[in-house]
Design a protein around this motif. Structure first.
Motif, mmCIF file in Angstrom:
data_model
loop_
_atom_site.group_PDB
_atom_site.id
_atom_site.type_symbol
_atom_site.label_atom_id
_atom_site.label_comp_id
_atom_site.label_asym_id
_atom_site.label_seq_id
_atom_site.Cartn_x
_atom_site.Cartn_y
_atom_site.Cartn_z
ATOM 1 N N ALA A 7 35.470 31.871 24.887
ATOM 2 C CA ALA A 7 34.363 31.130 25.471
ATOM 3 C C ALA A 7 34.510 29.681 25.037
ATOM 4 N N SER A 8 35.459 28.996 25.637
ATOM 5 C CA SER A 8 35.778 27.630 25.234
ATOM 6 C C SER A 8 34.662 26.686 25.616
ATOM 7 N N PRO A 9 34.129 25.925 24.665
ATOM 8 C CA PRO A 9 33.074 24.975 24.986
ATOM 9 C C PRO A 9 33.606 23.775 25.755
ATOM 10 N N ARG A 10 34.915 23.608 25.781
ATOM 11 C CA ARG A 10 35.483 22.438 26.446
ATOM 12 C C ARG A 10 35.299 22.507 27.951
ATOM 13 N N GLY A 11 35.437 23.667 28.553
ATOM 14 C CA GLY A 11 35.159 23.856 29.967
ATOM 15 C C GLY A 11 36.086 23.118 30.924
ATOM 16 N N SER A 12 36.696 22.039 30.492
ATOM 17 C CA SER A 12 37.563 21.286 31.382
ATOM 18 C C SER A 12 39.001 21.791 31.337
ATOM 19 N N GLU A 13 39.293 22.697 30.420
ATOM 20 C CA GLU A 13 40.639 23.247 30.322
ATOM 21 C C GLU A 13 40.971 24.043 31.573
ATOM 22 N N LYS A 14 42.239 24.097 31.868
ATOM 23 C CA LYS A 14 42.686 24.945 32.962
ATOM 24 C C LYS A 14 42.552 26.402 32.529
ATOM 25 N N GLN A 15 42.214 27.225 33.458
ATOM 26 C CA GLN A 15 42.096 28.648 33.201
ATOM 27 C C GLN A 15 43.481 29.298 33.228
ATOM 28 N N LEU A 16 43.710 30.209 32.311
ATOM 29 C CA LEU A 16 44.892 31.068 32.342
ATOM 30 C C LEU A 16 44.388 32.450 32.709
ATOM 31 N N ILE A 17 44.799 32.933 33.858
ATOM 32 C CA ILE A 17 44.372 34.241 34.355
ATOM 33 C C ILE A 17 45.468 35.241 34.025
ATOM 34 N N LEU A 18 45.117 36.298 33.295
ATOM 35 C CA LEU A 18 46.071 37.322 32.865
ATOM 36 C C LEU A 18 45.895 38.562 33.734
ATOM 37 N N LEU A 19 46.963 38.935 34.427
ATOM 38 C CA LEU A 19 46.938 40.100 35.318
ATOM 39 C C LEU A 19 47.812 41.199 34.727
ATOM 40 N N TYR A 40 44.224 27.603 25.783
ATOM 41 C CA TYR A 40 43.754 27.893 27.133
ATOM 42 C C TYR A 40 42.345 28.467 27.117
ATOM 43 N N GLU A 41 41.701 28.346 28.246
ATOM 44 C CA GLU A 41 40.523 29.145 28.519
ATOM 45 C C GLU A 41 41.068 30.336 29.304
ATOM 46 N N ALA A 42 41.310 31.441 28.608
ATOM 47 C CA ALA A 42 42.013 32.584 29.188
ATOM 48 C C ALA A 42 41.039 33.665 29.631
ATOM 49 N N ASN A 43 41.347 34.263 30.763
ATOM 50 C CA ASN A 43 40.531 35.343 31.302
ATOM 51 C C ASN A 43 41.418 36.500 31.720
ATOM 52 N N CYS A 44 41.027 37.688 31.285
ATOM 53 C CA CYS A 44 41.688 38.913 31.739
ATOM 54 C C CYS A 44 40.974 39.365 32.997
ATOM 55 N N THR A 45 41.734 39.747 33.987
ATOM 56 C CA THR A 45 41.160 40.191 35.245
ATOM 57 C C THR A 45 41.657 41.593 35.544
ATOM 58 N N ASP A 46 40.725 42.498 35.796
ATOM 59 C CA ASP A 46 41.110 43.849 36.185
ATOM 60 C C ASP A 46 41.581 43.831 37.634
ATOM 61 N N LEU A 47 42.748 44.397 37.864
ATOM 62 C CA LEU A 47 43.238 44.552 39.228
ATOM 63 C C LEU A 47 42.400 45.611 39.944
ATOM 64 N N PRO A 48 42.412 45.626 41.281
ATOM 65 C CA PRO A 48 41.629 46.617 42.022
ATOM 66 C C PRO A 48 41.917 48.049 41.562
ATOM 67 N N GLY A 49 40.865 48.769 41.236
ATOM 68 C CA GLY A 49 40.984 50.159 40.799
ATOM 69 C C GLY A 49 41.143 50.347 39.302
ATOM 70 N N TYR A 50 41.166 49.269 38.530
ATOM 71 C CA TYR A 50 41.324 49.342 37.075
ATOM 72 C C TYR A 50 40.070 48.818 36.387
ATOM 73 N N GLY A 51 39.810 49.333 35.193
ATOM 74 C CA GLY A 51 38.638 48.877 34.440
ATOM 75 C C GLY A 51 37.374 49.079 35.250
ATOM 76 N N LYS A 52 36.603 48.029 35.364
ATOM 77 C CA LYS A 52 35.359 48.107 36.138
ATOM 78 C C LYS A 52 35.518 47.568 37.551
ATOM 79 N N SER A 53 36.759 47.273 37.939
ATOM 80 C CA SER A 53 37.014 46.789 39.285
ATOM 81 C C SER A 53 36.992 47.972 40.254
ATOM 82 N N VAL A 54 36.474 47.740 41.425
ATOM 83 C CA VAL A 54 36.384 48.813 42.414
ATOM 84 C C VAL A 54 37.696 48.950 43.172
ATOM 85 N N TRP A 55 37.912 50.104 43.720
ATOM 86 C CA TRP A 55 39.092 50.376 44.530
ATOM 87 C C TRP A 55 38.635 50.657 45.941
ATOM 88 N N ASP A 56 39.148 49.902 46.882
ATOM 89 C CA ASP A 56 38.861 50.121 48.293
ATOM 90 C C ASP A 56 40.177 50.524 48.946
#
Length: 107
Positions: A7-19, A40-56
């Motif tokens: 939770a970076s307070p800087r906010g202006s950093e580029k996001q690093l998205i981890l798939l 980095y301001e890093a974020n883990c993202t669940d792919l569709p059907g993983y974690g709490k992400s829905v699968w369509d």
């Protein structure tokens, strides 16, 4: 679902998205939190059907990648591991100006 690793307070950093890869959810990246949050301001993202992400099951791979890209911030960096790399490649193919950098690990 996006899980912020820092939770970076800087906010202006580029996001690093981890798939993450096949058979594993975004929680696999949590041990990297301390290393990544210094740069980095890093974020883990669940792919569709993983974690709490829905699968369509009616969505094609291309449509899943388009939907996922629509949830991510402009100018972010993508790090795709294994199957996550396939999603990352497709997102950059569809939206070449949305992402600043593409990093592939065993993809």
């Amino acid at each position: 679902m996006n899980r912020s690793l820092s939770a970076s307070p800087r906010g202006s950093e580029k996001q690093l998205i981890l798939l993450h890869g096949w058979g594993i959810g975004s929680a696999v990246f949590e041990p990297l939190s301390d290393l990544l949050k210094t740069r980095y301001e890093a974020n883990c993202t669940d792919l569709p059907g993983y974690g709490k992400s829905v699968w369509d099951g009616s969505m094609s791979f291309e449509d899943q990648a388009a939907w996922l890209a629509s949830t991510l911030p402009e100018g972010s960096k993508l790090l795709g591991w294994s199957m996550g790399g396939l999603y990352a490649i497709e997102m950059v193919r569809q939206n070449p100006k949305q992402f600043e950098q593409l990093i592939l690990v065993a993809s």
